[in-house]
Write a protein that holds these residues in place. Structure first.
Motif, PDB file in Angstrom:
ATOM      1  N   TYR A 222      27.391  62.708  41.521  1.00  0.00           N
ATOM      2  CA  TYR A 222      27.041  64.147  41.230  1.00  0.00           C
ATOM      3  C   TYR A 222      26.527  64.196  39.942  1.00  0.00           C
ATOM      4  CZ  TYR A 222      27.961  69.214  41.231  1.00  0.00           C
ATOM      5  OH  TYR A 222      27.579  70.703  41.213  1.00  0.00           O
ATOM      6  N   LYS A 223      25.426  65.176  39.680  1.00  0.00           N
ATOM      7  CA  LYS A 223      24.965  65.527  38.423  1.00  0.00           C
ATOM      8  C   LYS A 223      25.072  67.120  38.390  1.00  0.00           C
ATOM      9  CE  LYS A 223      20.696  64.064  39.607  1.00  0.00           C
ATOM     10  NZ  LYS A 223      21.004  63.336  40.857  1.00  0.00           N
ATOM     11  N   GLY A 224      25.747  67.221  36.962  1.00  0.00           N
ATOM     12  CA  GLY A 224      26.116  68.743  36.714  1.00  0.00           C
ATOM     13  C   GLY A 224      25.981  69.104  35.263  1.00  0.00           C
ATOM     14  N   LYS A 225      25.343  70.390  35.451  1.00  0.00           N
ATOM     15  CA  LYS A 225      25.411  71.007  33.979  1.00  0.00           C
ATOM     16  C   LYS A 225      26.107  72.381  33.739  1.00  0.00           C
ATOM     17  CE  LYS A 225      21.333  74.068  35.550  1.00  0.00           C
ATOM     18  NZ  LYS A 225      19.764  74.405  35.266  1.00  0.00           N
ATOM     19  N   LEU A 226      26.029  72.485  32.298  1.00  0.00           N
ATOM     20  CA  LEU A 226      26.798  73.722  31.799  1.00  0.00           C
ATOM     21  C   LEU A 226      25.748  74.706  31.599  1.00  0.00           C
ATOM     22  CD1 LEU A 226      28.927  71.805  29.021  1.00  0.00           C
ATOM     23  CD2 LEU A 226      29.629  73.094  31.175  1.00  0.00           C
ATOM     24  N   PRO A 227      26.285  76.089  31.957  1.00  0.00           N
ATOM     25  CA  PRO A 227      25.203  77.174  31.823  1.00  0.00           C
ATOM     26  C   PRO A 227      25.014  77.224  30.227  1.00  0.00           C
ATOM     27  CG  PRO A 227      27.462  78.010  32.186  1.00  0.00           C
ATOM     28  CD  PRO A 227      27.537  76.408  32.356  1.00  0.00           C
ATOM     29  N   LEU A 228      23.739  77.570  29.986  1.00  0.00           N
ATOM     30  CA  LEU A 228      23.251  77.829  28.518  1.00  0.00           C
ATOM     31  C   LEU A 228      22.596  79.491  28.629  1.00  0.00           C
ATOM     32  CD1 LEU A 228      21.759  74.530  27.875  1.00  0.00           C
ATOM     33  CD2 LEU A 228      23.876  75.312  27.082  1.00  0.00           C
ATOM     34  N   LEU A 229      23.106  80.352  28.125  1.00  0.00           N
ATOM     35  CA  LEU A 229      22.747  81.797  28.184  1.00  0.00           C
ATOM     36  C   LEU A 229      21.883  82.118  26.830  1.00  0.00           C
ATOM     37  CD1 LEU A 229      26.056  83.330  29.563  1.00  0.00           C
ATOM     38  CD2 LEU A 229      24.063  82.049  30.643  1.00  0.00           C
ATOM     39  N   GLY A 230      21.844  81.147  25.924  1.00  0.00           N
ATOM     40  CA  GLY A 230      21.149  81.568  24.818  1.00  0.00           C
ATOM     41  C   GLY A 230      19.717  80.869  24.814  1.00  0.00           C
ATOM     42  N   GLU A 231      19.107  80.785  23.451  1.00  0.00           N
ATOM     43  CA  GLU A 231      17.745  80.254  23.584  1.00  0.00           C
ATOM     44  C   GLU A 231      17.717  78.686  23.221  1.00  0.00           C
ATOM     45  OE1 GLU A 231      15.195  82.355  20.645  1.00  0.00           O
ATOM     46  OE2 GLU A 231      15.742  84.250  21.662  1.00  0.00           O
ATOM     47  N   ILE A 232      18.740  78.399  22.730  1.00  0.00           N
ATOM     48  CA  ILE A 232      18.970  76.806  22.479  1.00  0.00           C
ATOM     49  C   ILE A 232      19.032  76.000  23.664  1.00  0.00           C
ATOM     50  CG2 ILE A 232      20.356  75.025  21.098  1.00  0.00           C
ATOM     51  CD1 ILE A 232      18.776  76.808  19.411  1.00  0.00           C
ATOM     52  N   GLU A 233      18.606  75.035  23.805  1.00  0.00           N
ATOM     53  CA  GLU A 233      18.130  74.216  25.175  1.00  0.00           C
ATOM     54  C   GLU A 233      19.392  73.162  25.785  1.00  0.00           C
ATOM     55  OE1 GLU A 233      14.517  72.395  25.221  1.00  0.00           O
ATOM     56  OE2 GLU A 233      13.192  74.346  25.427  1.00  0.00           O
ATOM     57  N   SER A 234      20.057  72.866  24.425  1.00  0.00           N
ATOM     58  CA  SER A 234      21.332  71.969  24.906  1.00  0.00           C
ATOM     59  C   SER A 234      22.384  72.010  23.844  1.00  0.00           C
ATOM     60  CB  SER A 234      20.582  70.515  24.563  1.00  0.00           C
ATOM     61  OG  SER A 234      20.226  70.104  23.392  1.00  0.00           O
ATOM     62  N   LEU A 235      23.511  71.718  24.172  1.00  0.00           N
ATOM     63  CA  LEU A 235      24.732  71.594  23.300  1.00  0.00           C
ATOM     64  C   LEU A 235      25.021  70.240  22.852  1.00  0.00           C
ATOM     65  CD1 LEU A 235      27.352  73.234  26.028  1.00  0.00           C
ATOM     66  CD2 LEU A 235      26.579  74.147  23.900  1.00  0.00           C
ATOM     67  N   ASN A 236      25.748  70.376  21.729  1.00  0.00           N
ATOM     68  CA  ASN A 236      25.949  68.954  21.072  1.00  0.00           C
ATOM     69  C   ASN A 236      26.849  68.420  22.032  1.00  0.00           C
ATOM     70  OD1 ASN A 236      28.538  67.701  19.685  1.00  0.00           O
ATOM     71  ND2 ASN A 236      26.898  67.772  18.049  1.00  0.00           N
ATOM     72  N   VAL A 237      26.607  66.945  21.987  1.00  0.00           N
ATOM     73  CA  VAL A 237      27.115  66.050  23.241  1.00  0.00           C
ATOM     74  C   VAL A 237      28.876  66.281  23.176  1.00  0.00           C
ATOM     75  CG1 VAL A 237      27.124  64.027  21.853  1.00  0.00           C
ATOM     76  CG2 VAL A 237      27.162  63.732  24.190  1.00  0.00           C
ATOM     77  N   SER A 238      29.289  66.349  21.895  1.00  0.00           N
ATOM     78  CA  SER A 238      30.807  66.173  22.032  1.00  0.00           C
ATOM     79  C   SER A 238      31.487  67.677  22.493  1.00  0.00           C
ATOM     80  CB  SER A 238      31.263  65.857  20.443  1.00  0.00           C
ATOM     81  OG  SER A 238      30.971  67.127  19.558  1.00  0.00           O
ATOM     82  N   VAL A 239      30.481  68.784  22.211  1.00  0.00           N
ATOM     83  CA  VAL A 239      31.039  70.042  22.877  1.00  0.00           C
ATOM     84  C   VAL A 239      30.899  70.042  24.287  1.00  0.00           C
ATOM     85  CG1 VAL A 239      30.395  72.371  22.813  1.00  0.00           C
ATOM     86  CG2 VAL A 239      30.554  71.310  20.408  1.00  0.00           C
ATOM     87  N   ALA A 240      29.609  69.647  24.734  1.00  0.00           N
ATOM     88  CA  ALA A 240      29.473  69.490  26.266  1.00  0.00           C
ATOM     89  C   ALA A 240      30.819  68.560  26.996  1.00  0.00           C
ATOM     90  CB  ALA A 240      28.168  68.987  26.279  1.00  0.00           C
ATOM     91  N   CYS A 241      30.866  67.543  26.223  1.00  0.00           N
ATOM     92  CA  CYS A 241      31.976  66.614  26.638  1.00  0.00           C
ATOM     93  C   CYS A 241      33.328  67.280  26.831  1.00  0.00           C
ATOM     94  CB  CYS A 241      32.034  65.319  25.831  1.00  0.00           C
ATOM     95  SG  CYS A 241      33.255  64.110  26.428  1.00  0.00           S
ATOM     96  N   GLY A 242      33.745  68.301  25.628  1.00  0.00           N
ATOM     97  CA  GLY A 242      34.597  68.931  25.745  1.00  0.00           C
ATOM     98  C   GLY A 242      34.799  69.760  27.118  1.00  0.00           C
ATOM     99  N   ALA A 243      33.749  70.576  27.211  1.00  0.00           N
ATOM    100  CA  ALA A 243      33.522  71.324  28.358  1.00  0.00           C
ATOM    101  C   ALA A 243      33.915  70.803  29.636  1.00  0.00           C
ATOM    102  CB  ALA A 243      32.264  72.230  28.413  1.00  0.00           C
ATOM    103  N   PHE A 244      33.210  69.668  29.843  1.00  0.00           N
ATOM    104  CA  PHE A 244      33.375  68.912  31.029  1.00  0.00           C
ATOM    105  C   PHE A 244      34.962  68.378  31.277  1.00  0.00           C
ATOM    106  CE2 PHE A 244      29.176  69.037  31.831  1.00  0.00           C
ATOM    107  CZ  PHE A 244      28.555  68.340  32.759  1.00  0.00           C
TER     108      PHE A 244
END
Length: 245
Positions: A214-236
């Motif tokens: 499975y490939k999954g992404k987090l919703p990004l509602l602002g103008e920045i195209e990606s999260l810091n990897v450690s922040v994204a990892c925490g969300a997952f």
């Protein structure tokens, strides 16, 4: 737990490797030659130890001007664990497996932050590749708030090796990536799972993406195209915990 150590001198490094010391990285002077060097080079390649060609000035700093013979090694402050043994131990327990695979993560502070979050969320083991990955050094340990001593970290020759081992154990693989329309929130974490996070600049490599369940992404509602990897990892990881609770 062991102390990180600096080893200088070609023969000393050879002896350290042959005695089973966990070498994190070896720094070599450009243009190094000679029989002893070629012996070291052969051992480094055989053991797939990361190396870096550096100017003599850096070697002088690393060795504090001791006789380094053009080679300085840094040992790891932790002992890496065997992935097969860790998987077997987790499967034999009553806990729902949760692994974390880092595909070529290179920043030590991101690595340390991820280790800390992984320990806090009950991750069973973190899996990294021998070459191209951020080292476990003093800065990693500091950023992890000591969590690096509390969670198994496994090194594999290639991330694909880990994927094959996890798949053989019926562990589902979910990759964090923007190269999908699927949401991480639609993945069922209430099953044996391994989360794959990619590098800071390239994300999860395409060859790895082809292998996951499975490939999954987090919703990004602002103008920045990606999260810091450690922040994204925490969300997952916390989505996994939310579902499992």
């Amino acid at each position: 737990m062991t102390e990180a150590t600096t080893i200088f001198g070609i023969r000393a490094i050879i002896e350290a490797i042959e005695s089973g010391s966990t070498i994190e990285k070896v720094y070599l002077q450009k243009g190094l030659r000679g029989d002893l060097y070629f012996q070291l080079d052969k051992i480094l390649k055989k053991n797939k130890i990361s190396t870096s060609i550096v100017p003599v000035e850096k070697l002088n700093r690393l060795s504090k001007h001791n006789n380094h013979q053009g080679a300085v090694a840094k040992t790891s402050p932790i002992e890496f664990q065997d992935l097969d043994s860790v998987i077997e131990k987790v499967l034999d327990s009553d806990k729902m497996p949760l692994f974390l695979v880092l595909d070529q993560l290179s920043d030590v502070r991101n690595f340390g932050a991820i280790i800390r979050t992984a320990e806090c969320t009950g991750v069973d083991a973190i899996i990294i590749q021998k070459s191209g990955s951020a080292p476990v050094n003093s800065e990693t340990i500091k950023t992890s708030a000591g969590a690096a001593f509390k969670i198994p970290i496994c090194k594999v020759d290639h991330i694909k090796d880990a994927i094959f081992q996890l798949q053989a154990a019926d562990i589902k693989l979910v990759a964090a990536t923007e190269k999908t329309e699927d949401s991480v929130y639609d993945f069922d974490f209430k099953q044996p799972t391994a989360i794959i996070m990619g590098s800071e600049h390239k994300g999860v490599s395409n060859s790895i993406l082809k292998m996951v369940d499975y490939k999954g992404k987090l919703p990004l509602l602002g103008e920045i195209e990606s999260l810091n990897v450690s922040v994204a990892c925490g969300a997952f990881l916390y989505e996994a915990i939310r579902q499992r609770q």
